[in-house]
Design a protein around this motif. Structure first.
Motif, PDB file in Angstrom:
ATOM      1  N   ALA A 219       0.860  -1.073  -0.084  1.00 39.68           N
ATOM      2  CA  ALA A 219      -0.169   0.038  -0.155  1.00 39.68           C
ATOM      3  C   ALA A 219       0.975   1.130   0.007  1.00 39.68           C
ATOM      4  O   ALA A 219       0.579   2.291  -0.783  1.00 39.68           O
ATOM      5  CB  ALA A 219      -0.858  -0.047   1.317  1.00 39.68           C
TER       6      ALA A 219
ATOM      7  N   ALA B   3       2.371   1.589  -3.478  1.00 34.78           N
ATOM      8  CA  ALA B   3       1.306   2.019  -4.430  1.00 34.78           C
ATOM      9  C   ALA B   3       1.228   3.740  -4.270  1.00 34.78           C
ATOM     10  O   ALA B   3       0.809   4.198  -5.154  1.00 34.78           O
ATOM     11  CB  ALA B   3       0.085   1.480  -4.289  1.00 34.78           C
ATOM     12  N   ARG B   4       1.363   4.357  -3.109  1.00 30.39           N
ATOM     13  CA  ARG B   4       0.853   5.510  -2.969  1.00 30.39           C
ATOM     14  C   ARG B   4       2.289   6.516  -2.948  1.00 30.39           C
ATOM     15  O   ARG B   4       2.274   7.697  -2.765  1.00 30.39           O
ATOM     16  CB  ARG B   4       0.274   5.808  -1.359  1.00 30.39           C
ATOM     17  CG  ARG B   4      -1.076   5.354  -1.600  1.00 30.39           C
ATOM     18  CD  ARG B   4      -1.949   5.733  -0.209  1.00 30.39           C
ATOM     19  NE  ARG B   4      -1.894   7.064   0.003  1.00 30.39           N
ATOM     20  CZ  ARG B   4      -2.581   8.177  -0.319  1.00 30.39           C
ATOM     21  NH1 ARG B   4      -3.650   7.668  -1.132  1.00 30.39           N
ATOM     22  NH2 ARG B   4      -2.656   9.200   0.001  1.00 30.39           N
TER      23      ARG B   4
ATOM     24  N   VAL C 168       4.802   6.237  -1.001  1.00 26.73           N
ATOM     25  CA  VAL C 168       5.144   6.560   0.335  1.00 26.73           C
ATOM     26  C   VAL C 168       6.203   5.660   0.937  1.00 26.73           C
ATOM     27  O   VAL C 168       6.190   4.251   0.709  1.00 26.73           O
ATOM     28  CB  VAL C 168       3.885   6.753   1.305  1.00 26.73           C
ATOM     29  CG1 VAL C 168       4.285   6.778   2.926  1.00 26.73           C
ATOM     30  CG2 VAL C 168       3.089   7.633   0.963  1.00 26.73           C
TER      31      VAL C 168
ATOM     32  N   GLN D 111      -2.021   1.769   7.768  1.00 28.51           N
ATOM     33  CA  GLN D 111      -2.955   2.239   6.767  1.00 28.51           C
ATOM     34  C   GLN D 111      -3.229   3.516   6.741  1.00 28.51           C
ATOM     35  O   GLN D 111      -3.145   4.215   5.801  1.00 28.51           O
ATOM     36  CB  GLN D 111      -4.054   1.163   6.615  1.00 28.51           C
ATOM     37  CG  GLN D 111      -4.768   1.326   5.464  1.00 28.51           C
ATOM     38  CD  GLN D 111      -4.159   0.937   4.057  1.00 28.51           C
ATOM     39  OE1 GLN D 111      -3.282   0.161   3.809  1.00 28.51           O
ATOM     40  NE2 GLN D 111      -4.192   1.895   3.199  1.00 28.51           N
TER      41      GLN D 111
ATOM     42  N   ILE E 195      -0.457   5.915   5.777  1.00 30.98           N
ATOM     43  CA  ILE E 195      -0.085   5.940   4.572  1.00 30.98           C
ATOM     44  C   ILE E 195      -0.930   6.652   3.601  1.00 30.98           C
ATOM     45  O   ILE E 195      -0.536   7.392   2.915  1.00 30.98           O
ATOM     46  CB  ILE E 195       0.156   4.285   3.984  1.00 30.98           C
ATOM     47  CG1 ILE E 195       1.176   3.592   4.443  1.00 30.98           C
ATOM     48  CG2 ILE E 195      -0.035   4.289   2.333  1.00 30.98           C
ATOM     49  CD1 ILE E 195       0.990   2.085   4.501  1.00 30.98           C
ATOM     50  N   GLU E 196      -2.219   6.875   3.974  1.00 30.50           N
ATOM     51  CA  GLU E 196      -3.199   7.350   3.485  1.00 30.50           C
ATOM     52  C   GLU E 196      -3.002   8.962   3.799  1.00 30.50           C
ATOM     53  O   GLU E 196      -3.456   9.859   2.987  1.00 30.50           O
ATOM     54  CB  GLU E 196      -4.529   6.978   3.759  1.00 30.50           C
ATOM     55  CG  GLU E 196      -5.066   5.497   3.231  1.00 30.50           C
ATOM     56  CD  GLU E 196      -6.186   4.949   3.743  1.00 30.50           C
ATOM     57  OE1 GLU E 196      -7.012   5.681   4.414  1.00 30.50           O
ATOM     58  OE2 GLU E 196      -6.614   3.863   3.323  1.00 30.50           O
TER      59      GLU E 196
ATOM     60  N   ALA F  72       2.342  11.871  -1.379  1.00 31.28           N
ATOM     61  CA  ALA F  72       3.308  11.235  -2.143  1.00 31.28           C
ATOM     62  C   ALA F  72       4.790  11.637  -2.197  1.00 31.28           C
ATOM     63  O   ALA F  72       4.772  12.965  -1.895  1.00 31.28           O
ATOM     64  CB  ALA F  72       3.059  11.198  -3.815  1.00 31.28           C
TER      65      ALA F  72
ATOM     66  N   LYS G 297     -12.896   9.294   3.760  1.00 35.12           N
ATOM     67  CA  LYS G 297     -11.976   8.455   2.946  1.00 35.12           C
ATOM     68  C   LYS G 297     -12.714   7.778   1.981  1.00 35.12           C
ATOM     69  O   LYS G 297     -13.832   7.094   2.417  1.00 35.12           O
ATOM     70  CB  LYS G 297     -11.085   7.647   3.846  1.00 35.12           C
ATOM     71  CG  LYS G 297     -10.083   8.157   4.589  1.00 35.12           C
ATOM     72  CD  LYS G 297      -8.938   7.279   4.849  1.00 35.12           C
ATOM     73  CE  LYS G 297      -9.270   7.206   6.462  1.00 35.12           C
ATOM     74  NZ  LYS G 297      -8.302   6.260   7.067  1.00 35.12           N
TER      75      LYS G 297
END
Length: 144
Positions: free
Chosen positions: A16, A19-20, A22, A51, A54-55, A59, A102
């Motif tokens: 995850a 993908a972002r 991070v 999680q 990360i959100e 970036a 979210k």
């Protein structure tokens, strides 16, 4: 051990984060024994916190998970992100179920994480949230 819980939580979150865009870092960790159900509950809480972090991180940002022993009495896990911090409205209802802002979010993550922390004999706290990011602290007594 605390180190194994950190390792598993980071491994679970790595895709995850990638993908972002991070960076996820496992910093200082301690090998304090924590086993069975308590270790599983702590792992679930850390996965949710990672999680969320990360959100929250932009970036190119980062998320850091560390742990430390507080004498022989407790193990403390810290999950920090480099995001913009939590809005006041979110902080006021932090551990209460609420509508999520979210996409695909349930609004239950932190409320459930707090309950899991309590079931593991610990507590979940907001350590810091400002323009430099947010840090949550999971504190578990070693004795259990």
């Amino acid at each position: 051990t605390g180190a194994e819980i950190v390792e598993l939580a980071v491994a679970h979150a790595r895709n995850a984060a990638h993908a972002r865009g991070v960076t996820i870092v496992a910093g200082d960790v301690v090998a304090t024994p924590l086993a069975g159900r308590r270790a599983n509950l702590a792992g679930l809480v850390l996965r949710n916190l990672l999680q969320n972090a990360i959100e929250a991180a932009p970036a190119g940002g980062s998320v850091r998970l560390t742990s430390r022993a507080e004498e022989a009495e407790a193990i403390i896990f810290l999950v920090e992100d480099s995001g913009p911090g939590l809005p006041d409205a979110v902080r006021e209802r932090l551990f209460q179920p609420c509508p999520s802002s979210k996409p695909g979010g349930s609004g239950l993550g932190l409320a459930l994480s707090q309950q899991l922390a309590q079931q593991a004999g610990g507590r979940l706290e907001l350590a810091r949230s400002d323009a430099r990011g947010t840090c949550f602290r999971l504190v578990l007594s070693v004795a259990g």
